[in-house]
Scaffold this motif. Sequence first.
Motif, short mmCIF file in Angstrom:
data_model
loop_
_atom_site.label_atom_id
_atom_site.label_comp_id
_atom_site.label_asym_id
_atom_site.label_seq_id
_atom_site.Cartn_x
_atom_site.Cartn_y
_atom_site.Cartn_z
N UNK A 129 5.75 -5.68 -4.93
CA UNK A 129 4.64 -6.13 -4.11
C UNK A 129 4.69 -5.44 -2.75
N UNK A 143 0.64 -6.40 -14.27
CA UNK A 143 1.32 -5.38 -13.46
C UNK A 143 0.63 -4.03 -13.64
N UNK A 187 6.67 -16.78 -14.47
CA UNK A 187 8.09 -16.66 -14.79
C UNK A 187 8.78 -18.01 -14.70
N UNK A 205 -0.87 0.49 0.62
CA UNK A 205 -2.19 0.18 1.19
C UNK A 205 -2.18 0.50 2.68
N UNK A 218 2.20 -10.64 -18.46
CA UNK A 218 2.69 -10.16 -17.16
C UNK A 218 2.59 -8.64 -17.07
N UNK A 278 3.61 -1.90 -2.90
CA UNK A 278 2.15 -1.76 -3.02
C UNK A 278 1.48 -2.01 -1.68
N UNK A 279 1.96 -3.05 -0.95
CA UNK A 279 1.38 -3.33 0.36
C UNK A 279 1.62 -2.16 1.31
N UNK A 326 10.01 -8.58 -8.39
CA UNK A 326 8.56 -8.63 -8.23
C UNK A 326 8.18 -8.44 -6.77
N UNK A 362 1.01 -11.34 -7.44
CA UNK A 362 2.44 -11.64 -7.29
C UNK A 362 2.70 -13.12 -7.54
N UNK A 377 -0.83 -3.50 -10.02
CA UNK A 377 0.14 -2.74 -9.24
C UNK A 377 0.13 -1.26 -9.61
N UNK A 394 -3.22 -8.38 -4.32
CA UNK A 394 -1.83 -8.11 -4.68
C UNK A 394 -0.97 -9.35 -4.55
N UNK A 395 -1.14 -10.04 -3.42
CA UNK A 395 -0.33 -11.24 -3.22
C UNK A 395 -0.67 -12.28 -4.30
N UNK A 424 2.52 -13.91 -11.17
CA UNK A 424 3.71 -13.42 -11.87
C UNK A 424 4.89 -14.37 -11.67
N UNK A 425 5.11 -14.74 -10.42
CA UNK A 425 6.26 -15.60 -10.12
C UNK A 425 6.09 -16.96 -10.78
N UNK A 433 -5.00 -6.61 -0.27
CA UNK A 433 -3.78 -7.34 0.08
C UNK A 433 -3.80 -8.72 -0.54
#
Lengths: 234, 102, 815
Positions: free
Chosen positions: C695, B56, B26, C702, B52, C698-699, C691, B19, B60, B15-16, B22-23, B12
């Motif tokens: 996300x 991903x 951008x 999980x 990017x 994906x969460x 995005x 993210x 992801x 992934x965050x 990525x943001x 978790x």
Amino acid sequence: MNDIIPTYDVWWSLFKLFTTVGLVIAGGVTLFYIYTLFRYKSDTTPEDVSLREAATGIRRILIETKPRGVTRVILLLTGVVVFTLIVTTIDETIYLEYTPTEDAFPVWVTGFQFGWEFEYEVDGETVKTVGYVVLPADTVIEFKVTSRDVFHTFGAAEFKVKVDAIPGILNTMWTKTPPEPSVFTAYCYELCGVGHSFMTAKVIVVDKDEFFQAYNAGPEKFKAYIEEVAAKYR
Amino acid sequence: MKAEIALNTRNVVLYVGVWVVLVVSAILETIVILEGIAVNPLAFVTSVAIFQAALIALFFQHLREEGFAIKGMTISGGALVAVLILAAVTSVLTCTPYFPAG
Amino acid sequence: MVNTQFLRGFGRWLLHWLTTTNHKDIGLLYLVTSTGFLIVAGILALLFRIQLARPEDQFLVGNEYYQAVTVHGLIMLLWFASPFALGLANYIVPLQIGARDLAFPRLNALSYWLYLLSGILLIMGFFTEGGAVNVGWTLYAPLTSKEFTPSVGVDLAALAIFLLSVSITVGTINFLVTVAAMRAPGMSWMRLPMFTWSIVFTMILMLWAFPPLMVGAALLWLDRNTSIEVLSNPAGGALLWDHLFWFFGHPEVYILLFPALGAIADIVATFSGRPIYAKKYIITAFLIATALSYLVWMHHMFVTGTNLYTRLFFSITTIFISIPFEMATMSLIFTMYKGTIRFTVPMILAAAAIFHFILGGATGVYLGSIAIDKNLRGTYWVVAHFHYILVGTMLLGLMAGLYYWFPKITGRMYNRRLGILHIILAVIGVNLTFFPQFIAYEMPRRYFTYDNPAWLLPNELSTIGAYIFGLSFIVFLVNMIWSAIRGPKAPENPWGAWTLEWFTKSPPPPENFEGVPVVKNDGTVVFVSEEVVEKYGAEKVVSGEIPATALRGGGHASNGNGHKHHYTIDPFLVAIASFILLAGLALNKVLLVVGAAFLVFTLIRWAAKDVYNKFFEPLPPYHETWPFSRDKIRTALWVLVASEVMVFGSIFSAYFFIRFNPVGKVLTEAWPPGYLIHDVGVGLINTVVLFTGTLLYSLGYIALRAGLRNAAIAGFIGAVFFNVLFLVIKYFEWGELFAQGYGLDHSLAMQLYYITTGAHGLHVFMGVLMTLYILAKVFANTINERNMNEALAVGIYWGIVEIVWAFVFPLFYLV
């Protein structure tokens, strides 16, 4: 301008080179192949025997017959030949691509559905012909080719070169006219619509001195001259 | 079970984190372009986009867990796109625009 | 009474073929259908050969002539050749690798029905005003635009090609996953027969060759029916189409050739009594040819006047590609050398095909030289060269394959005498038709009249040859049909071959093998029951470390669902719905609406069954899968991603091409930077929204893995919410742009913007549908440890949607 090798001669020499190499390699392979087919022909007759002796015993998967050193030799040889073919023809390719002299006689060619329009520039004025072009013999010509509507391809078998006529783009193609006066046909080599088969143009090669005499006499005299020449071949 | 929970927590966070990257990238690329800092904007944004895309794909899409065959296939696809674009662009760069009169 | 019984029987028969998903049934359907298309395209060829036999004939001229030529080319290449090979592959590949079926039987049926209906869509053109497509099979822009060719036949062709590309992509995923993850225990990659290998390479070629064609077909349709002018405007136009089309077009040649070469290799090995010579080399040759085939397409553009050095690069690659094929040919000949050659019908046909391949290949090397191509481009030399490859090698090779596997497919032997007669007529026919065309090497292609007397005799001979070839085909058909009904019964392994398909009954039972075929380390094949494999593990069975008693009997496969449960009408219905939708696009708005509604209905119908896992069948644990995962859906999604990369890559290649094309700069001034047109803020917000959607997905995944059902539901609903939000924002953005005058008719830049974001939006929409499907499974409690990978697969899909946007945003909004 006399030492410029014409496009058709370059093409023939390359064609002969490829044919020789092709005959040696493909011919050699073919002979070896025929020999193999006859030499190792089995005496048992094919379908019927195998039907009777239907193999039922061991079910076994076979992978490959191990290669011998000769394979690598053959691979190397073909590699060398192919490499030579490429290297020896690059010069000719570049030669055919760019007009070899600055004194080339320019002719503008515009393809349309379904015909060819030719333009000469005479004393700053444009002289147009449609469906035929008159060219001086033994001269390097630079065709500046484009299209008014769809994709065409301009070329003639006697030149042994051709180039695409693409809307929005100017392509050049050079050639050297035959040394003697003659008449032949230029074709369109890309399907351009239902009238594609009729998209031809007469190429009339005339005496060089006569041509340039008329050309230097100004637009009107030149126009009259080429129309007169064309009338002979209608 | 505990190990699984720990693994999931880590995922978790990961992934965050991706993210956020990525943001932020951008936003940064937008600023760089709007301020006119980039020397070659097209090359700059393409590089950022490839970066990017890699993030991903790896996280992801879990590409990092796949074998070499899948990795190779994905990279080959991208390489072929590059070949198509490069050949198409270089082929046309030297063309002479021309529109016949009439 | 009799009548109703007959009807009932007929109904059952029809229902069987409409609902079957068995690979052998689908294979037969492919073979029969493609033969039907071959007959149509062959008759067209015979018609225009009549016209060409005389210089000024009036038999078939103008529009009619060009319809015949165009449809002949399109059908032969796209609707006959590869589908015929696919038919053989469908039947033979699962048998050769020891699988029970393809990885996705329903998708296989879908591929077939889409293929059949796309062909009908193309042929429908003959019955419309203006006739079928008549612009040549290469569909060169801008002749294809509405301005120059208004007939609806071109629209139908574009849509048909689009539908076929979808069918091919689905089939590609299916075959690659099957060979990757469904090989019998012990069936390592090196043990795969050459035919299967050739199909693997064919599929790799199809995977990346068809997306540009699909994009091209879509652009063509848009160009003709909206104000988009990517192909008719000189800034994109002719050269852009050339690139997209030939990026597909050249690999396509090898797509056609590989299966035939693979079949020939298997035949030559069997009838020379020894396995293929230097298999590693021949596989390497195929691999190199596959890679190089993507790097040679510009040899179709040698006279376009484009950059000389780009063309020289392609000239070098083109001439180099002759090396792997020379390697493959030598390998075939060395297999025969020192063998014991039995001249059965398939062997003679294969031997003839190799002859034609040598001639056709050698004459193709000329075309790899830019200088020589300057004269030969667009002439009968080219026609003769590729017909030697396509007819002389590919068609005869595939026919040889059909003879070879005929006993396996039908359980009966063909008639040898008719077979020999067929070969004699076919070889005379091919050479008499196409060799004279080398002599008329300077005659322009696609002319229905000609003025040079030197071209008369070659054309006359060619026409006579074509009719002899046509006659040979009738003999072939008679042989096939008669022998399939009346031929003598064939044993299991009539040729004494050593590949897996010959170790089962002729024809094979629905589940292909009795028990699980296992290839032991020494190459012997044993059939063991599934229980034994599961009890001892595949590795032990392969190495032979199990008690001999366990091997006895073999026994039937006990795999959960037998084949009975695999009948479903869904693939047929989805294909019909797509067909109606596309036909409606070209012909009639009512049909369009009906088709769209029907498609939604059929897709829901299909998905609903999967929500309850009606067809769920996990792969048994014993298959060989190295170097892929055991998870077929995951592998399938990666193959799909690879193909999507090329789809969007093709669209982006249009973007870069138009942006850098000097013609475009003259026409429309320079391309304005995106931030002058678009609202960067909105674009950036949308980027973050997209995005975030991925996300959350994906969460959610999980959470699902961890067994947190509610958290998973929250994640998936969040993903749906953000992606729908993305689409809503996009909708208002488009509306705003239209209102400001940045509509479709503003510029090529805006057109590409709408095309790219439109295609991307469509993918977002499909992703939302997939996520809803996963949500439905979570709600229905039908997602569990065993099919969890479906959720992972949707995640992989979301990844590619996001990656595409990572390029779209900066390239359109910023620079």
